[in-house]
Enzyme design. Structure first.
Site, PDB file in Angstrom:
ATOM      1  N   ASP A  78      55.906  -4.375   1.546  1.00 58.60           N
ATOM      2  CA  ASP A  78      56.924  -3.434   2.056  1.00 58.60           C
ATOM      3  C   ASP A  78      57.808  -4.172   3.055  1.00 58.60           C
ATOM      4  OD1 ASP A  78      58.303  -0.955   2.401  1.00 58.60           O
ATOM      5  OD2 ASP A  78      57.259  -0.655   4.279  1.00 58.60           O
ATOM      6  N   SER A  79      58.955  -3.573   3.346  1.00 59.36           N
ATOM      7  CA  SER A  79      59.844  -4.153   4.350  1.00 59.36           C
ATOM      8  C   SER A  79      59.214  -4.058   5.742  1.00 59.36           C
ATOM      9  CB  SER A  79      61.165  -3.389   4.357  1.00 59.36           C
ATOM     10  OG  SER A  79      60.928  -2.057   4.765  1.00 59.36           O
ATOM     11  N   TYR A 126      65.322  -2.476   5.137  1.00 59.73           N
ATOM     12  CA  TYR A 126      66.026  -2.956   3.949  1.00 59.73           C
ATOM     13  C   TYR A 126      67.100  -1.952   3.512  1.00 59.73           C
ATOM     14  CZ  TYR A 126      62.616  -6.654   2.715  1.00 59.73           C
ATOM     15  OH  TYR A 126      61.830  -7.778   2.667  1.00 59.73           O
ATOM     16  N   GLY A 127      66.907  -0.708   3.905  1.00 57.76           N
ATOM     17  CA  GLY A 127      67.757   0.378   3.395  1.00 57.76           C
ATOM     18  C   GLY A 127      69.229   0.249   3.721  1.00 57.76           C
ATOM     19  N   ASN A 154      60.445   1.729  -1.910  1.00 59.79           N
ATOM     20  CA  ASN A 154      61.392   2.278  -2.890  1.00 59.79           C
ATOM     21  C   ASN A 154      62.685   1.498  -2.904  1.00 59.79           C
ATOM     22  OD1 ASN A 154      60.306   5.141  -3.853  1.00 59.79           O
ATOM     23  ND2 ASN A 154      59.652   4.745  -1.770  1.00 59.79           N
ATOM     24  N   GLU A 194      59.659   2.475  12.734  1.00 63.70           N
ATOM     25  CA  GLU A 194      59.267   1.090  13.070  1.00 63.70           C
ATOM     26  C   GLU A 194      59.188   0.903  14.588  1.00 63.70           C
ATOM     27  OE1 GLU A 194      58.690  -1.913  11.132  1.00 63.70           O
ATOM     28  OE2 GLU A 194      58.458  -0.587   9.404  1.00 63.70           O
ATOM     29  N   CYS A 197      60.719   7.267   0.127  1.00 64.25           N
ATOM     30  CA  CYS A 197      60.624   6.077   0.977  1.00 64.25           C
ATOM     31  C   CYS A 197      59.201   6.082   1.515  1.00 64.25           C
ATOM     32  CB  CYS A 197      61.632   6.151   2.122  1.00 64.25           C
ATOM     33  SG  CYS A 197      61.376   4.883   3.396  1.00 64.25           S
ATOM     34  N   HIS A 203      57.955   4.974   4.080  1.00 67.02           N
ATOM     35  CA  HIS A 203      57.815   5.268   5.510  1.00 67.02           C
ATOM     36  C   HIS A 203      57.675   6.779   5.763  1.00 67.02           C
ATOM     37  CE1 HIS A 203      59.200   1.148   6.201  1.00 67.02           C
ATOM     38  NE2 HIS A 203      58.980   1.290   7.497  1.00 67.02           N
TER      39      HIS A 203
HETATM   40  N1  DGL Z   1      59.621   1.841   3.083  1.00 65.84           N
HETATM   41  C1  DGL Z   1      60.685   1.339   2.288  1.00 65.84           C
HETATM   42  C2  DGL Z   1      61.088   2.279   1.193  1.00 65.84           C
HETATM   43  O1  DGL Z   1      60.202   2.864   0.591  1.00 65.84           O
HETATM   44  C3  DGL Z   1      61.779   0.578   2.988  1.00 65.84           C
HETATM   45  C4  DGL Z   1      62.563   1.222   4.028  1.00 65.84           C
HETATM   46  C5  DGL Z   1      63.561   0.272   4.646  1.00 65.84           C
HETATM   47  O2  DGL Z   1      63.202  -0.872   4.913  1.00 65.84           O
HETATM   48  O3  DGL Z   1      64.700   0.693   4.829  1.00 65.84           O
HETATM   49  O4  DGL Z   1      62.237   2.434   0.863  1.00 65.84           O
END
Ligand code: DGL
Length: 270
Positions: A7-8, A39-40, A71, A162, A194, A196
């Site tokens: 995961d990110s 990452y989003g 995701n 985070e 997501c 998170h």
């Molecule tokens: N937890 C991740 C997801 O399912 C990444 C969220 C992120 O880094 O923006 O999208």
């Protein structure tokens, strides 16, 4: 016989927890790219570069099978990785398909034509990159007809989680649910797209109200992983030691992870 979970940042821990509960004998190696989260808000090339780097580290740790418990990476990078990058003796799987199979009441591998399903108005909550990719709608269209999807890009929620700022996370979740309801006043289902978001699932549930059925990924992904390993036991890699790796500050990430999972988690530098 380790399996990798990528995961990110901390969100994939929700998938890790469900997978470790479901498959207690499997050692999992977790990789959180906390130095580069979220990452989003990144573009697809950037997400691809970061994801392939992290997954390479998991291959090195003895994992032949890696779950992208993200995701955003599943939406923006997975297809490109599977087409051009994943070595033939390795597998990288995403988290969308188990979720969409549950939403469309399908068993694994049911490739019959799209049909009408029980839900009609679906609210999708996800990161801006996932929403932009339209990967969810694409996968859904293969399996269901007549489903209206309204997507809400939940800016800021991942950063708040985070940072461990749950007061901000709750306020943001409420405002994103309000924004969604202005576009779709009466959804019958909501997808937490997501990894998170299960950490703040209760905020989503209370803002959405009891009538909305909430689909959350961890258990669905864990079930689908167990099913996959039953069919493909050879995909358990050589690694034997469970590990938590991060590109961020191991001490800080360990503290946050310990708080979320309510047990001591020790991260090491990736
Ligand atoms: N937890 C991740 C997801 O399912 C990444 C969220 C992120 O880094 O923006 O999208």
């Amino acid at each position: 016989m380790a399996v990798g979970i990528f995961d990110s940042g901390l969100g994939g821990l929700t998938v890790y927890r469900a997978a470790a509960d479901r498959l207690p004998d499997v050692p999992f190696v977790y990789f959180g790219d906390n130095a580069h989260t979220p990452y989003g808000v990144r573009d697809a090339d950037d997400i691809y570069e970061l994801t392939t780097k992290g997954v390479t580290r998991l291959f090195e740790a003895g994992c032949d099978l890696v779950i992208l418990a993200c995701n955003t990476a599943s939406a923006a990078a997975l297809r490109r990785m599977q087409e051009n990058w994943v070595p033939s003796d390795k597998r990288v799987l995403g988290v969308f398909v188990p979720l969409i199979e549950a939403l469309t009441e399908r068993q694994w591998g049911d490739n019959s034509p799209p049909r009408e399903v029980g839900v009609q108005h679906v609210a999708l909550f996800a990161t801006p990159a996932t929403v932009r990719s339209r990967a969810f709608q694409r996968e859904l269209a293969f399996r269901a007809i007549g489903v209206d999807v309204e997507a809400q890009a939940c800016a800021g929620v991942v950063d708040a989680i985070e940072d461990g700022d749950m007061i901000l996370a709750e306020a943001l979740v409420r405002s994103h649910v309000d924004a969604l309801k202005r576009k779709m006043p009466d959804p019958d289902a909501a997808v937490l797209g997501c990894t998170h978001y299960p950490i703040v699932e209760e905020y989503f549930r209370s803002a959405l109200g009891e009538r909305v059925k909430v689909f959350s990924q961890p258990k669905l992904v864990a079930e689908s992983l167990a099913d996959y390993l039953e069919r493909r036991p050879e995909m358990l890699g050589l690694g034997e030691v469970p590990m938590f790796l991060t590109t961020g500050d191991p001490e800080r990430v360990s503290d946050q992870a310990t708080r979320f999972l309510r047990r001591r988690i020790e991260f090491h530098a990736a």
